[in-house]
Design a protein around this motif. Sequence first.
Motif, mmCIF file in Angstrom:
data_model
loop_
_atom_site.group_PDB
_atom_site.id
_atom_site.type_symbol
_atom_site.label_atom_id
_atom_site.label_comp_id
_atom_site.label_asym_id
_atom_site.label_seq_id
_atom_site.Cartn_x
_atom_site.Cartn_y
_atom_site.Cartn_z
ATOM 1 N N GLY A 152 -31.827 26.328 3.198
ATOM 2 C CA GLY A 152 -31.610 25.922 1.922
ATOM 3 C C GLY A 152 -32.346 24.849 1.421
ATOM 4 O O GLY A 152 -33.049 24.811 0.285
ATOM 5 N N ASP B 52 -25.817 16.337 6.698
ATOM 6 C CA ASP B 52 -24.994 16.565 7.973
ATOM 7 C C ASP B 52 -24.055 15.701 8.284
ATOM 8 O O ASP B 52 -23.202 15.754 9.035
ATOM 9 C CB ASP B 52 -25.725 17.003 8.830
ATOM 10 N N ALA C 147 -31.559 18.007 5.395
ATOM 11 C CA ALA C 147 -30.354 18.675 5.732
ATOM 12 C C ALA C 147 -29.620 18.071 6.860
ATOM 13 O O ALA C 147 -28.397 17.729 6.979
ATOM 14 C CB ALA C 147 -30.809 20.032 6.284
ATOM 15 N N LYS D 246 -28.237 25.669 6.379
ATOM 16 C CA LYS D 246 -28.466 24.364 5.587
ATOM 17 C C LYS D 246 -30.072 23.974 5.585
ATOM 18 O O LYS D 246 -30.615 23.548 4.461
ATOM 19 C CB LYS D 246 -27.683 23.483 6.204
ATOM 20 N N TYR E 175 -28.808 23.111 -0.841
ATOM 21 C CA TYR E 175 -28.079 22.861 0.040
ATOM 22 C C TYR E 175 -26.583 23.212 0.293
ATOM 23 O O TYR E 175 -26.087 23.662 1.046
ATOM 24 C CB TYR E 175 -28.283 21.303 0.528
ATOM 25 N N ASP E 176 -26.064 22.992 -1.028
ATOM 26 C CA ASP E 176 -24.601 23.219 -1.046
ATOM 27 C C ASP E 176 -24.273 24.682 -0.922
ATOM 28 O O ASP E 176 -23.244 25.192 -0.594
ATOM 29 C CB ASP E 176 -24.260 22.555 -2.379
ATOM 30 N N ASP F 58 -23.254 27.906 5.737
ATOM 31 C CA ASP F 58 -23.137 26.751 6.718
ATOM 32 C C ASP F 58 -24.240 26.933 7.974
ATOM 33 O O ASP F 58 -24.718 25.831 8.359
ATOM 34 C CB ASP F 58 -21.913 26.574 7.305
ATOM 35 N N ASP G 87 -32.389 26.011 12.496
ATOM 36 C CA ASP G 87 -31.178 26.844 12.338
ATOM 37 C C ASP G 87 -30.974 27.875 13.584
ATOM 38 O O ASP G 87 -29.702 27.925 14.000
ATOM 39 C CB ASP G 87 -31.087 27.298 10.956
ATOM 40 N N ARG H 152 -18.798 27.142 11.162
ATOM 41 C CA ARG H 152 -18.977 27.476 9.777
ATOM 42 C C ARG H 152 -17.605 27.270 9.061
ATOM 43 O O ARG H 152 -16.744 27.564 9.705
ATOM 44 C CB ARG H 152 -19.703 28.537 9.610
#
Length: 585
Positions: free
Chosen positions: A502, A174, A170, A499, A491-492, A496, A95, A293
Motif C-alpha cells: 500500500g 504496524d 508500514a 500493507k 495503507y488503510d 492486511d 510482505d 488478517r
Amino acid sequence: MKQAKEMEKLRSSDEFVEDGSLDLHGHSVTGAWRASLFIIGVEIAERFAYAGILSNLVTYLTSVLHKSTATAASNVNIWSGVASMFPFLGAFVADSYLGRYWTILVSSLVYLLGLILVTLSATLTSLRPPPCKKTSEPCPRTSPTKIGFFFFSLYLVALGQGGHKPCLQAFGADQFDDEDPKEKKHKSSFFNWWYFGICLGTLAGVTVLLYIQDNVGWGLGFGIPAITMAMTLLVFLCGTRFYRNKLPSGSSLTGVVHVFVAAFFKRKATIPCQEANHLVSIQEREVLKAGSRRQILQTNQFRFLDKATVKDELDFECKARHNWRLCTVQQVEEVKLLLGMSPIWMACLMFGVVFAQSSTFFTKQGSTMDRKLGRHFEIPPASLQCFINISILLLVPVYDRFFVPIAKRLTGNERGITLLQRIGTGMCVSAISMVVAAVIEIKRVKAAKDNGLVDMPHSTIPMSIFWLLPQYVLFGTADVFTMVGMQEYFYDQMPDTMKSLGIAVYLSVLGVGSFLSSILISVIEKFTCRKEELCWFADNVNKAHLDYFYWLLASLSVLNLGMFMTLASRYKYKSSASTDTQKSC
C-alpha cells in the motif's frame, strides 16, 4: 502456527495485541508511540540524506556533468520516478518473504553503499569531470565512464530507498493495534506526525546540505548524507526491543493471480443464493483468529470474481493441497479492494506530475533571480524548497490538533473529513499553485526584458527570489492534504497482508508522475524547440516559456480534479469485522 500458539498463551495478559503482532522472538511487546518514535526518528534522518541528493541534483547535472537544462530535468524526473517505483520490489519482498524489519535492515545497507559511491564520484578527480572554463568556450566532454559510475551509484541509492521507504512507514503504522479504539485513533495521528518528520528531515537537508554543496563542495555535500545514513541504521537497531513485528504471509501476487485463475475456471458458474457461500472457510477463520488478517465483509462489487468461491464437483474430487480452481471469500474481497483502488490511483497521478516541478524548473527559475539576503549571504536557488517543508511543519500540528476536532464535530467522521475528501482538497490547491507559478513566471520574464537581460542567462534579474514563495507555500499546503491523505488511504484500504505494498502504491503516484512529467517535457520540447524563440524549455530560461507549461499543468489539474471527484463519490470504503459476519442474498 507458532505465532498463533504464542498468542493463545498471551490472551489472558494485558499486553496481548489483538492484531497478532509480536516481537522478533514471538513475545508480546510495547509497540505504540514508544516504538514509532524510533521509526519517525529514523525517517527524519533518512529524509535529510535523501534531500541532500535529490534537491540539488539538477544543479549538479548541469554544472558538474555539463548536461543541458532539459536533459538534466528529464534525468532527475526519470531517477525520481525509478526511485518511487522500486518500493514495489521492497514491499513485495517484505510482505511475502523477509518481513518489514529485515527488509528495512538489508535495504539500509544498500542505501548506505550507494551514498558512499556517490560521494566518491564527486570527490575523486579520476571520477569527476573537469570543470568548465569561465569563457565562451564549450564545456569539456564528460567521459561515459564517469557519467556511468555516477548514475550507477545514484540508482543504487534508489534501490536501497525502494526497500527502506515503504517498509519503514508500514512498520511504523504496524505499531498501533486496529482492534484497540485508542490505538486506532493514534494510528491516524501517526500519519500526520510521520509526514511532519519527513518534512523536518527534508527541511534540514534542503537548507544545510544545499548551502554546503553550493558554497563548500559537492564531496562534503554528498558525504554528510552517507554519514547520516550510517547513524540512521544504528538508531533503528536501538529500537528493536520495542517493535511489534508481523510475520510475512507469503506471496501476495500469487493470491491475486489465484483469484483470477479460479474466476476464469468458474466463468460459467452461477453464484448460488446460499448463506454458506458467503462465509469464510474454517481454515480461513483460524487465520483470522490468529491475527494475521481481519475479515473483510463481502461486497457486491466485481461480482464476476465471486464465482471463484463456488464449489463444483471437480472441487470436491480435488485432493491437491492447493486448488487453483477455488478461493475463499476473503481472498476474493482482497482482490476487489485492489481493483476498487486502481481508478483512485490513476486519478492521483496528475498530482505527481505537478509535484515533480518543485525540484526542477522552480530551481532553474530561482537561479536567475536576486538571491541576496543581506550584503554577503546568497540563498542557494534550490533551498527555497525548504518553504514547502516549513509550510507543512506549521500546518500539520494545526490540522491534527485543531482542524480534525472541529471537523469531527461537524461531520461525525473520526478523521474530520474522509480520506478522499482530504486528497481532493490538496489537488485543488495544487492546481492553484500552478496558476500562481505561471503568473510569477510572466512577471520574471518581463523583468528580464525590461532590464535588457534576456540574452544574459547568467546575469541576475533585479527581482527577489522570494517572489517564488507563494507557489512553494501552496505546494506545502497541498502536501498536508493530498500527500498525507494518500499515505493513510493506501495503507488503510489495502488488505492486511499487503500493507507495505500500500505504501509502495502511494509512492508510485510520485514515481509515475515523474515519468509522465519527463515524457510531457520531452514531447513538448520536440514540438516547440524547432525554433529557439518558440522553445518552452530553452537552456536560456529568460527565452523559455515556462509559463505556458505551468498553464498547461493547471488546466490538466482542473480536468483531473473533476474526474477524481466523480470517482470519489462512487468509492466504497473497506468494511471489516472482527467477528464472523453472515450475509444472505
